[in-house]
Design a protein around this motif. Structure first.
Motif, PDB file in Angstrom:
ATOM      1  N   VAL A 148       3.955  -2.728   1.293  1.00  0.00           N
ATOM      2  CA  VAL A 148       3.520  -3.520   0.254  1.00  0.00           C
ATOM      3  C   VAL A 148       1.875  -3.662   0.410  1.00  0.00           C
ATOM      4  O   VAL A 148       1.221  -4.173  -0.106  1.00  0.00           O
ATOM      5  N   LEU A 149       1.433  -2.776   1.493  1.00  0.00           N
ATOM      6  CA  LEU A 149      -0.061  -3.215   1.913  1.00  0.00           C
ATOM      7  C   LEU A 149      -0.843  -2.113   1.139  1.00  0.00           C
ATOM      8  O   LEU A 149      -0.716  -0.892   0.948  1.00  0.00           O
ATOM      9  N   GLY A 150      -1.872  -2.616   0.231  1.00  0.00           N
ATOM     10  CA  GLY A 150      -2.780  -1.979  -0.442  1.00  0.00           C
ATOM     11  C   GLY A 150      -2.053  -0.833  -1.390  1.00  0.00           C
ATOM     12  O   GLY A 150      -1.041  -1.070  -1.978  1.00  0.00           O
ATOM     13  N   SER A 151      -2.445   0.392  -1.400  1.00  0.00           N
ATOM     14  CA  SER A 151      -2.073   1.534  -2.097  1.00  0.00           C
ATOM     15  C   SER A 151      -1.877   2.681  -1.265  1.00  0.00           C
ATOM     16  O   SER A 151      -1.835   2.535   0.218  1.00  0.00           O
ATOM     17  N   SER A 196       1.310  -4.915  -6.758  1.00  0.00           N
ATOM     18  CA  SER A 196       0.529  -3.870  -6.085  1.00  0.00           C
ATOM     19  C   SER A 196      -0.915  -4.274  -6.005  1.00  0.00           C
ATOM     20  O   SER A 196      -1.391  -4.855  -6.712  1.00  0.00           O
ATOM     21  N   MET A 197      -1.432  -3.559  -4.778  1.00  0.00           N
ATOM     22  CA  MET A 197      -2.926  -3.719  -4.769  1.00  0.00           C
ATOM     23  C   MET A 197      -3.401  -5.247  -4.717  1.00  0.00           C
ATOM     24  O   MET A 197      -4.322  -5.761  -5.208  1.00  0.00           O
ATOM     25  N   ASP A 198      -2.597  -6.022  -3.949  1.00  0.00           N
ATOM     26  CA  ASP A 198      -2.890  -7.755  -3.681  1.00  0.00           C
ATOM     27  C   ASP A 198      -2.691  -7.981  -2.347  1.00  0.00           C
ATOM     28  O   ASP A 198      -2.012  -7.413  -1.749  1.00  0.00           O
ATOM     29  N   LEU A 199      -3.331  -9.060  -2.061  1.00  0.00           N
ATOM     30  CA  LEU A 199      -3.065  -9.558  -0.747  1.00  0.00           C
ATOM     31  C   LEU A 199      -2.050 -10.797  -1.053  1.00  0.00           C
ATOM     32  O   LEU A 199      -1.630 -11.239  -1.931  1.00  0.00           O
ATOM     33  N   ALA A 200      -1.122 -11.052   0.257  1.00  0.00           N
ATOM     34  CA  ALA A 200      -0.264 -11.913   0.105  1.00  0.00           C
ATOM     35  C   ALA A 200      -0.861 -13.235  -0.182  1.00  0.00           C
ATOM     36  O   ALA A 200      -1.622 -13.861   0.491  1.00  0.00           O
ATOM     37  N   ARG A 251       7.074 -11.382   0.570  1.00  0.00           N
ATOM     38  CA  ARG A 251       5.931 -11.908   0.212  1.00  0.00           C
ATOM     39  C   ARG A 251       5.754 -12.224  -1.313  1.00  0.00           C
ATOM     40  O   ARG A 251       6.548 -11.589  -2.093  1.00  0.00           O
ATOM     41  N   GLN A 252       4.987 -13.269  -1.696  1.00  0.00           N
ATOM     42  CA  GLN A 252       4.474 -13.715  -2.732  1.00  0.00           C
ATOM     43  C   GLN A 252       3.099 -13.005  -3.199  1.00  0.00           C
ATOM     44  O   GLN A 252       2.136 -13.405  -2.461  1.00  0.00           O
ATOM     45  N   THR A 253       3.062 -12.556  -4.437  1.00  0.00           N
ATOM     46  CA  THR A 253       1.723 -12.097  -4.719  1.00  0.00           C
ATOM     47  C   THR A 253       1.719 -12.224  -6.059  1.00  0.00           C
ATOM     48  O   THR A 253       2.481 -12.572  -7.179  1.00  0.00           O
ATOM     49  N   VAL A 254       0.375 -12.322  -6.661  1.00  0.00           N
ATOM     50  CA  VAL A 254      -0.057 -12.429  -8.026  1.00  0.00           C
ATOM     51  C   VAL A 254       0.293 -11.191  -8.838  1.00  0.00           C
ATOM     52  O   VAL A 254       0.998 -11.128  -9.896  1.00  0.00           O
TER      53      VAL A 254
END
Lengths: 164, 302
Positions: B96-99, B187-191, B181-184
């Motif tokens: 899930v890190l970056g792209s 993809s391409m988001d920080l936790a 993790r929870q993200t907005v």
């Protein structure tokens, strides 16, 4: 700093500023402007190229870090017969609008299909998560990738398929 | 404009960094450093390019010992089937890190040394009792990863110190782990909240448990209280809820674009039980092998 590398099968060597990015090396030093200058922070993917066959954002790689490596840009995809399958599928599916994101998209798809010749929609969307398109949405892009993958599989062909 | 020094060996890199303590910074994948340089968050005058150094790239599993070289690319963790079985949380965090592009470039060492509170790698390494292996001017030394992070953007590393590898204990059987993790955005988001959990199961009960969080405190953190809440249990709902409650109490999130502090605590209290439960199912062979945890850990089938 002397940077020597292979781009689309040709050798290049140039003296450049040591902190020059690979993106600037391609566009400003060599005039290969197919690779796009987008966000410069690695978010949009417009500058995606392949280094040793793997997709990287060239805005976050220094040219000197690509020393001695093989770089493939969108200019390197064209075949003697014209566009390659991925490029052609983007055209025929209308998977472009302004076209700015397209070279980066196409390079990410090239990387995907080299390791996964039969991606499903989820795998395609994951592979393209780092390529932003602000015009079309992504449906036609996914359609284009599915078509390109199918055409590439049939072009490569399997012995069984040839017999039938 | 920064100058770039390309060391021929680890020793050369250490010497150069020690000789230029205020102006030189190591660069590997560049995915954090060049963004920082571009946005003015840091202004390195000299970059020491580690990316060509040999010997600290890649990982190896030797029995229960996992050693990950600092230059290991996130993408190579993500794609390894053996790690997927043995260090599932680490692989889930890598995924899930970056792209794809960022993961192809970014290194495990860079993710740790940049010291971002929401960095993806630390929780999944912390639940395997990871230890940072460091080479400095005075030689080699080790620091538990739990003590490696000092403040946002700061680690224990002194100028001239380089993280060379991380070693971790990865049980070979009756163990499982999970990273949620929870993200907005997906993809391409920080936790907004990151939770890793690992459990070891013996005789139908938890014989060892680890819970670690990111993005909810100035540094990644281990939550011993949550671990104690499930030790010796078979993860009954009340034990899981207590683990979640203790984790939510122990963390100290801030309010920012990814959520308010109150919301983040609430998410911690939800994700900790889910991550523990999935880790348990993996440890007991009840989770489909190779199947990733669903988004936010919500699943309908057991």
């Amino acid at each position: 700093m002397r940077v020597a590398l292979e781009i689309n099968g040709d050798d290049y060597a140039r003296d450049v500023e040591p902190d020059l990015t690979l993106l600037s090396f391609l566009r400003d030093v060599l005039g290969l402007t197919g690779t796009k200058w987008g966000c410069l922070t690695g978010d949009c993917g417009a500058c995606t190229v392949l280094v040793d066959g793997k997709p990287v954002v060239s805005c976050l790689q220094l040219a000197c870090q690509a020393q001695g490596r093989e770089v493939t840009t969108v200019e390197g995809l064209e075949t003697p017969g014209g566009l390659d399958e991925v490029q052609a599928a983007f055209v025929s599916n209308g998977a472009t609008q302004c076209g700015f994101c397209t070279p980066g998209m196409v390079m990410s798809v090239e990387a995907l299909l080299r390791t996964n010749p039969s991606p499903n929609e989820a795998e395609i969307r994951e592979a393209l998560a780092g390529n932003l398109c602000r015009c079309t949405g992504y449906s036609k892009i996914v359609d284009a990738v599915l078509q390109a993958a199918a055409e590439r599989r049939s072009a490569v062909g399997s012995p069984a398929a040839d017999v039938s | 404009m920064a100058d770039v020094f390309i060391p021929g060996s680890l020793e050369e890199a250490v010497d150069f960094l020690a000789d230029h303590p205020t102006t030189a910074m190591p660069i590997a994948g560049g995915t954090d450093l060049l963004v920082d340089a571009r946005t003015g968050r840091s202004r390195p005058e000299r970059l020491v390019d580690l990316s060509g150094l040999r010997g600290i790239e890649g990982f190896e599993l030797d029995g229960e010992l996992l050693r990950v070289g600092a230059l290991t690319r996130i993408r190579s963790i993500e794609l390894d089937a053996e790690l997927g079985r043995r260090a599932t949380a680490l692989v889930e965090a890598a995924r899930v890190l970056g792209s794809v592009q960022i993961r192809t470039m970014a290194t495990v060492g860079g993710n740790l040394c940049h010291g971002t509170p929401s960095a993806e790698m630390p929780p999944s390494l912390l639940v395997h009792d990871a230890v940072a292996e460091i080479t400095g001017k005075g030689g080699q030394y080790s620091v538990p990863l739990a003590a490696f992070f000092v403040a946002p953007g700061r680690t224990v590393l002194a100028p001239g110190d380089l993280l060379t590898s991380v070693r971790a204990r990865v049980p070979s059987s009756a163990a499982g782990s999970c990273y949620l993790r929870q993200t907005v955005r997906w993809s391409m988001d920080l936790a907004g909240v990151g939770v890793a959990a690992s459990v070891h199961v013996e005789g139908g009960a938890v014989s060892n448990a680890r819970v670690a969080l990111c993005a909810v405190a100035p540094v990644p953190m281990v939550v011993t209280g949550a671990e104690n809440a499930v030790m010796g249990t078979s993860l009954a709902p009340d034990a899981l809820a207590e683990a979640g409650r203790r984790a939510a109490e122990a963390c100290s999130p801030i309010s920012d674009a990814r959520g308010t502090a109150e919301y983040r605590r609430q998410v911690v209290s939800v994700l900790v039980p889910r991550a523990l439960r999935i880790a348990w199912l993996r440890a007991t062979g009840s989770w489909p092998e190779g199947s990733p945890a669903p988004v936010n850990g919500v699943w309908t089938r057991e």
